[in-house]
Scaffold this active site. Structure first.
Site, PDB file in Angstrom:
ATOM      1  N   TRP A 314      14.789 -34.726   5.118  1.00 40.58           N
ATOM      2  CA  TRP A 314      14.480 -33.683   6.101  1.00 40.58           C
ATOM      3  C   TRP A 314      14.619 -34.220   7.521  1.00 40.58           C
ATOM      4  O   TRP A 314      15.078 -33.542   8.421  1.00 40.58           O
ATOM      5  CB  TRP A 314      13.050 -33.155   5.887  1.00 40.58           C
ATOM      6  N   HIS A 315      14.235 -35.500   7.673  1.00 42.59           N
ATOM      7  CA  HIS A 315      14.287 -36.087   9.010  1.00 42.59           C
ATOM      8  C   HIS A 315      15.707 -36.435   9.442  1.00 42.59           C
ATOM      9  O   HIS A 315      15.959 -36.599  10.639  1.00 42.59           O
ATOM     10  CB  HIS A 315      13.399 -37.332   9.080  1.00 42.59           C
ATOM     11  N   GLY A 316      16.608 -36.549   8.505  1.00 46.62           N
ATOM     12  CA  GLY A 316      17.981 -36.826   8.911  1.00 46.62           C
ATOM     13  C   GLY A 316      18.846 -37.219   7.737  1.00 46.62           C
ATOM     14  O   GLY A 316      18.350 -37.720   6.732  1.00 46.62           O
ATOM     15  N   PHE A 495      16.041 -33.048  14.370  1.00 44.27           N
ATOM     16  CA  PHE A 495      15.689 -32.706  12.989  1.00 44.27           C
ATOM     17  C   PHE A 495      15.869 -31.225  12.706  1.00 44.27           C
ATOM     18  O   PHE A 495      15.922 -30.426  13.571  1.00 44.27           O
ATOM     19  CB  PHE A 495      14.257 -33.137  12.685  1.00 44.27           C
TER      20      PHE A 495
END
Lengths: 495, 400
Positions: A314-316, A495
């Site tokens: 989700w963060h990258g 994000f």
């Protein structure tokens, strides 16, 4: 548009406040929608159409869900309403990574729409909640679009669920609470702005200065790791404070997103204090539907790994984020295991004398220090992984903490000594401010001061004057910093 | 309860009033084209077109415009600088630090690749334009050379710069004695620089001028020595705020700028490429120095002091930044020519050498491609000198 920009602070915000409060109750959501779209389009003039399309599609699909409720078709429309936002998120955020890195097929890099991860999660949570009957479908498209696009939390959270702001969206501002909420929101917004502009950005300059050096010594390596963690914390929690504060100004109550995560004594506790709304989202929409912890041990471990793999992703779209997520999965499983091991022995003791109680307290305090040290160490390591663009850089940064690797200078000359000493000395105060500011100490001092002042006759007036002066000073300082500087990135926008 | 309500009203309306007031002042306040404190042109109002809206440049330019024209901008910058210095105890603001009233810009670490790039550039130019001539080079130290180390600030390794250059310029691929180093660093002290600016003071670099002339074999043609400057008349310009003053945004006393004139400098004239360019629809023509109608100006161009003519008072020295300039000195004691590859420091040094040289050509490779200079400059039988400040040495990517 950045909250910490002159365009936002002195053009967009006053205009939005004026429009919002001058239109009658019925038109407020429309004002919010229009201004939120303008806010988003200022940073994403093209992708604003993508967001609008997603809103309309999910709205229509949920209309069909309602229309065909109790029939099989409802399930199909529901699945589509969840899959389509995820498909868009996958395409823009992960397609290139998967094709290029995993399948070895070269594809063009796709520009990531700002905040797509946040609004996708909001849309999906709404669709799930409507389908499961936890909330009623919003029939008014403007109101629904205002929920998804609500500018205070649109691009960097907190992830707000529809149920949390439904009341204000549908019934309007509760004016009996509004004045208080505006005042508290204003203070919270300015505190967040200060955290971002006066602390995160200045620490970010230190991070950039150290990163620009080809090598560093051991002290600087640790200071760098601490600074990276502090920058990420103040950047993101500052943004969350601003979002929550703006919510208050416009009569909404947003959920908390941070509760002093650095005072945690376990990784489990850390994640109850860090990015709370994201953790809660994964808990409610992934972990629990998979069975949570009410399953056999191997399945539970699998659940944990799946959730943390997704949290990392989700963060990258990058290996460092995957490793970052899985690192927490391993630690959480280990903590649970250790907890079970020692938890059983907890109540095995019998009645103790005062000496034993003292010993026990001392042991407890020592264990607390060790636990806290362990969490801080893990946080530093994990944020070095999180912060770096590549795993190899992250490894070099971590190695430097142990005086190893390519980032460590071994034969230092006088010039290098002077550089390292200067870089540390130059930012010592802001690092100390950051360290203290990340603990509950400032709030504790302020609360104690308030309690003291409230015992005197004009105490409340003094508190009011002090608060107003603080707000004014921070606003002036932040404006001064924005005007003089160019270092103003928002880490969580990616994000 | 009633009091509490009042406080809430004051908070809400006070805050909204403040925001709206700033917004209104920001919109209606008169806009300046130039910031005299920062010595730069301020951003212009962006034009709204579909293209710049789609590529987001309109949004970026709007933010820059609002930042540049924000009410009380200079005062706010001073507040920020004071906060950084006094509260956060930072040693610098925007990389500028102040020691004993002297402002200096941090420049570190040494970029060895940049030094190599510069030496390659020098070798390439020699090979192309003056392969048989001896080339002199000298380095002008920045103020950090005198201030940084003893005051705990980082700086470049200056000895290493000289070592790297001399190694590269005496390598096997270079003929013996093709490049000669001229040490002018020992001639200088921090007092030879302005307090608020990066540059050296013309009235304090007579020793440097003599040293350069001595190395080039023309010192006998100068009528002044290191200690005496009777040859010149001192002309003073008060309230000179240098480039660091604006960047530091800290309260500092202004400098007094002095420029030295004599019969020789009064008689000399400057031709510059930019002033003699005429752009047509398709082509650009240049009026060369010997052509009828070429524009020649005074060595000290005091008209630059008029409002809006120049952002930098230092531009009075031969007109400031220019890619290519020719200074002709009819009252010189010789027919010799000097070609100077230079940066802005040379603008104040060149007038001091006009007694010795009939013609001095100033080439600033930051503004002209080195492949083009052969069109305008005859290198035959001229003395050649590379004179660069350490900042240029550390950022030689600027040289074309």
């Amino acid at each position: 548009m950045l909250f910490s920009s002159i365009t936002f602070l002195y053009l967009f915000l006053p205009l939005t406040i004026i429009f919002y409060f001058f239109v009658p109750q019925k038109g407020k959501n429309l004002v919010l929608l229009v201004m939120s779209l303008l806010f988003y389009a200022w940073g994403e003039p093209v992708y604003v159409l993508l967001m609008l399309a997603q809103i309309v599609i999910s709205y229509v699909l949920l209309w069909f869900v309602d229309r065909f409720r109790e029939r099989r078709a409802a399930g199909i429309f529901y699945i589509l309403s969840v899959l389509l936002p995820f498909a868009a998120l996958f395409y823009f955020k992960y397609f290139h990574f998967f094709m290029d890195t995993i399948f070895g097929i070269r594809t063009k890099t796709i520009a990531l729409p700002i905040g797509i991860s946040f609004y996708t999660f909001q849309i999906v949570s709404y669709c799930v909640d409507v389908y499961c009957g936890r909330v009623k479908r919003q029939k008014n498209l403007v109101t629904y679009a205002a929920y998804v696009t609500l500018f205070p939390q649109l691009v960097a959270g907190p992830i707000v669920r529809y149920s949390e702001i439904e009341q204000t969206l549908t019934k309007g501002i509760d004016f009996s609470k509004f004045h208080k909420s505006f005042g508290q929101g204003l203070v919270r917004f300015v505190v967040g702005l200060g955290k971002k502009v006066l602390i995160a950005n200045v620490i970010g300059e230190f991070v950039a200065e150290v990163a620009a050096l080809s090598q560093r010594n051991l002290t600087l390596s640790w200071a760098y790791a601490i600074a990276v963690s502090l920058q990420i914390y103040f950047d993101f929690s500052g943004y969350s404070d601003m979002a929550i504060g703006l919510g208050g100004i416009f009569g909404f109550s947003f959920p908390e997103n941070f509760r002093y995560p650095f005072i945690s004594q376990s990784v489990t506790e850390f994640w109850r204090r860090w990015h709370i709304t994201l953790g809660a989202w994964f808990r409610d929409y992934v972990y629990i539907p998979m069975g949570g912890n009410r399953v056999c041990m191997p399945r539970w471990i699998l659940n944990i790994f799946v959730v943390w793999l997704f949290t990392g992703l989700w963060h990258g779209a990058g290996w460092n984020f995957i490793v970052w997520g899985l690192l927490f999965a391993v630690l959480l499983v280990m903590e649970k295991g250790v907890g079970r091991l020692f938890g059983n022995r907890k109540n095995s003791g019998s009645a103790m004398d005062s000496k034993s109680v003292l010993k026990k307290d001392l042991a407890k305090a020592l264990i607390g220090i060790v636990k806290h040290g362990y969490v801080i160490f893990i946080i530093l390591i994990s944020f070095l992984i999180f912060h770096n663009d590549s795993l190899s850089n992250a490894v070099a940064d971590i190695q430097a903490l142990f005086a190893q690797g390519s980032h460590i200078a071994h034969n230092l000359g006088s010039v290098e000594h002077a550089v390292y000493a200067y870089v540390m000395r130059n930012r010592m105060i802001i690092l100390c401010v950051g360290l203290l500011g990340s603990t509950p100490l400032p709030l504790w001092i302020w609360t104690k001061l308030q309690e003291r002042l409230q015992t005197v006759r004009i105490g409340n007036k003094i508190i009011y004057v002090l608060t107003s002066a603080m707000v004014l000073c921070v606003m002036v300082l932040c404006t001064a910093y924005l005007i003089d500087g160019s270092f103003n990135p928002f880490l969580y926008f990616r994000f | 309860m009633k009091e509490s309500k009042w406080k809430q009203y004051i908070t809400i309306y006070g805050f909204v009033f403040c925001l709206v007031s700033v917004m209104v002042i920001m919109i209606i306040s008169p806009k300046k084209a130039i910031s005299s404190a920062e010595r730069r042109r301020l951003a212009e109002k962006p034009k709204l077109t579909v293209k710049n809206l789609m590529d987001k440049s309109f949004m970026d330019d709007t933010e820059k415009y609002l930042l540049d024209h924000f009410p009380f901008r200079d005062g706010l910058r001073r507040i920020k600088a004071s906060f950084a210095y006094d509260i956060l105890q930072q040693k610098e603001n925007n990389d500028i630090y102040v020691v004993d009233g002297h402002a200096s810009k941090l420049e570190y670490p040494l970029n060895e690749a940049s030094v190599k790039r510069l030496s390659d550039k020098m070798k390439g130019l020699r090979q192309q334009y003056f392969p048989e001539q001896t080339v002199w080079y000298a380095i002008v130290p920045d103020k950090n050379y005198f201030l940084a180390q003893q005051n705990g600030f980082p700086s470049m390794d200056y000895k290493r710069i000289i070592d790297l250059l001399s190694q590269a310029l005496s390598a096997d691929d270079v003929p013996d004695a093709a490049f000669q180093y001229m040490d002018i660093m020992s001639e200088l002290s921090i007092d030879d620089y302005y307090y608020t600016d990066t540059h050296w003071r013309q009235e304090r670099i007579l020793g440097v001028a003599c040293h350069v002339a001595d190395a080039l074999g023309v010192v006998g043609l100068l009528s002044f020595s290191t200690d005496s400057q009777e040859t010149f008349t001192e002309n003073k310009i008060k309230n000179f705020y240098g480039v660091y003053y604006g960047q530091a945004a800290l309260p500092m006393e202004p400098d007094t700028m002095v420029y030295l004139t004599s019969e020789v400098t009064d008689a000399a004239r400057v031709w510059s490429l930019e002033e003699n360019m005429q752009s047509g629809k398709k082509t650009t023509t240049v009026m060369l120095p010997d052509e009828q109608g070429a524009v020649w100006k005074m060595v000290y161009q005091t008209e630059k002091l008029e409002d809006g003519k120049s952002l930098d008072k230092y531009d009075i020295f031969v007109g400031g930044a220019s890619s290519l300039q020719v200074i002709r000195s009819p009252k010189a004691s010789s027919q010799k020519r000097l070609i100077l590859f230079r940066d802005s420091y040379t603008s104040s040094l060149a007038p001091l050498l006009l007694e010795a040289y009939r013609e001095i050509v100033l080439i600033d490779l930051r503004y002209i491609d080195s492949t083009r200079i052969g069109t305008y400059v005859d290198f035959a039988e001229a003395d050649i000198l590379f004179l660069y400040n350490t900042s240029i040495v550390n950022h030689s990517e600027m040289l074309k």
